[in-house]
Design an enzyme around this catalytic site. Sequence first.
Site, PDB file in Angstrom:
ATOM      1  N   SER A 188       0.955  -1.180   0.202  1.00  0.00           N
ATOM      2  CA  SER A 188       0.032   0.131   0.113  1.00  0.00           C
ATOM      3  C   SER A 188       0.538   1.807  -0.297  1.00  0.00           C
ATOM      4  O   SER A 188       0.354   2.237   0.033  1.00  0.00           O
ATOM      5  CB  SER A 188      -1.109  -0.157   0.963  1.00  0.00           C
ATOM      6  OG  SER A 188      -0.155  -0.503   1.909  1.00  0.00           O
ATOM      7  N   HIS A 216      -5.473  -3.010  -2.870  1.00  0.00           N
ATOM      8  CA  HIS A 216      -5.302  -2.402  -4.103  1.00  0.00           C
ATOM      9  C   HIS A 216      -5.585  -3.205  -5.270  1.00  0.00           C
ATOM     10  O   HIS A 216      -5.084  -2.111  -6.143  1.00  0.00           O
ATOM     11  CB  HIS A 216      -3.924  -2.193  -3.625  1.00  0.00           C
ATOM     12  CG  HIS A 216      -3.816  -0.804  -2.369  1.00  0.00           C
ATOM     13  ND1 HIS A 216      -4.257   0.003  -1.885  1.00  0.00           N
ATOM     14  CD2 HIS A 216      -2.990  -1.197  -0.806  1.00  0.00           C
ATOM     15  CE1 HIS A 216      -4.339   0.887  -0.753  1.00  0.00           C
ATOM     16  NE2 HIS A 216      -3.662  -0.553  -0.223  1.00  0.00           N
ATOM     17  N   LYS A 247     -12.758   0.981  -1.963  1.00  0.00           N
ATOM     18  CA  LYS A 247     -11.569   1.386  -2.436  1.00  0.00           C
ATOM     19  C   LYS A 247     -11.242   0.968  -3.866  1.00  0.00           C
ATOM     20  O   LYS A 247     -12.894   2.033  -4.300  1.00  0.00           O
ATOM     21  CB  LYS A 247      -9.997   0.993  -2.612  1.00  0.00           C
ATOM     22  CG  LYS A 247      -9.492   1.127  -0.976  1.00  0.00           C
ATOM     23  CD  LYS A 247      -8.346   0.190  -0.794  1.00  0.00           C
ATOM     24  CE  LYS A 247      -7.708   0.954   1.138  1.00  0.00           C
ATOM     25  NZ  LYS A 247      -7.044   0.214   1.925  1.00  0.00           N
TER      26      LYS A 247
HETATM   27  C1  PLP Z   1      -6.495  -0.188   3.166  1.00  0.00           C
HETATM   28  C2  PLP Z   1      -6.993  -1.497   3.918  1.00  0.00           C
HETATM   29  C3  PLP Z   1      -6.855  -2.347   4.467  1.00  0.00           C
HETATM   30  C4  PLP Z   1      -8.318  -2.513   5.629  1.00  0.00           C
HETATM   31  O1  PLP Z   1      -9.521  -2.249   4.522  1.00  0.00           O
HETATM   32  P1  PLP Z   1     -10.688  -0.897   5.411  1.00  0.00           P
HETATM   33  O2  PLP Z   1     -11.723  -1.378   4.414  1.00  0.00           O
HETATM   34  O3  PLP Z   1     -10.192   0.689   4.828  1.00  0.00           O
HETATM   35  O4  PLP Z   1     -10.872  -1.333   6.466  1.00  0.00           O
HETATM   36  C5  PLP Z   1      -6.925  -3.483   4.851  1.00  0.00           C
HETATM   37  N1  PLP Z   1      -5.496  -4.107   4.099  1.00  0.00           N
HETATM   38  C6  PLP Z   1      -4.816  -3.080   2.677  1.00  0.00           C
HETATM   39  C7  PLP Z   1      -3.466  -3.619   2.300  1.00  0.00           C
HETATM   40  C8  PLP Z   1      -5.461  -2.155   2.838  1.00  0.00           C
HETATM   41  O5  PLP Z   1      -4.705  -0.634   1.371  1.00  0.00           O
END
Ligand code: PLP
Length: 406
Positions: A188, A216, A247
Amino acid sequence: MLLEHLQTQLAERDALALRRRRRTVHTPCAPHQQVGESDGQAPREVLAFCSNDYLGFANHPDVIEALAEGARRYGAGSGASHLISGHGQPHAALEEELAAFLAPHVPDARALFFCTGYMANLAVLTALGGPSATLFCETLNHASLIDGARLAKAAVVKYPHCDLRVLEEQLAACATPLKLIVTDAVFSMDGNVAPLPELLRLAERHDAWLVVDDAHGFGVVGAQGRGSLAHFGLRSERCIYIGTLGKAAGVSGAFVAAHPTVIEWLVQTARTYIYTTATPPAVAHALRKSLELIGSGEGDRRRHHLQALIAALRASLAAALPGRSWRLAPSKTAIQPLIVGSNADALALAAALQAQDLWVPAIRPPTVPAGTARLRITLSAAHSLDDVDRLVEALVRAACVVGSLG
Ligand SMILES: *Cc1c(COP(=O)(O)O)cnc(C)c1O
């Protein structure tokens, strides 16, 4: 006592340029937003490169309409947890559709919808990571996977970033009956992709399971946006796939897709599934529309445009910043970090962009290792090529301000 203690600690954060501040967004998630610097202050129009809304679905009229329609049909809240009375028909339908979407890569998958990715990761690692298990965790994993491993009763072994040789030695030396390799698919803060085919091969060779957090990648990579397993053409029962829905899907929530027995075990035992109020069914209704768009021709067009933006940004920045110690991370994804080094430089650069009404977040330790503070540029299909040009021009001007440092 407590307050003095906290004030001292906060002052230390200030001294290290580690204090974080929130800005308030007054308009939908989109490249051009109205953003307030502090409460009460009038918002300004900025061009943002911050969100993980990779396909621009957070502000897509069809998704918004589905959310509104869902609210009219199913009300505002779910009223209870999934195992009591909060499990709605839209949740059930979404799970069926997500399972079908992932089925080419996780055979016979069943899917389980969670309120957030954070909770899904805690669920998988605590429910499967009992005392007879070992979790093999990639060093650059997301905080939610790290916290899941902390909460799990399993032994935890960390392996260095993408280091297959060390991981193989650790697997070979492991005597617990259950082994889980745990990794982000797209990292990330770096944007690079885990070597999933090699990790799966190791899992097969050592009778381990592969837990893939594709926060992602889901919706963005692979044919029809089916994610990182699709990107590599992988298919295995050993994969426990986690996709997030706040996302690229543009709404909120997450899911685990895995063998039906694994999913049933999560339903029975995962505390972050059982002891929380189900997400509003309207959100699940909106996500069904979003999933349809991800797999559609419109999804393909948006992914194609996103690739063009990524290529344009990399080419322009490579030309614009020669000879500087700043370096663009070797990423092919929508996450394009510009690694600056010190916290103060990263902040100064972000501030110099902000002065030009551009919003790019500075990411500092502990989110990234010390000495690798960076601007985390994220691109979205909602950006235009002009937006990217404006970012590059602003970065060149900002680099003069942060000057000798670069
Ligand atoms: C954003 C993210 C999460 C968490 O997801 P949310 O739905 O925002 O709680 C978990 N793992 C990774 C790699 C992320 O980037």
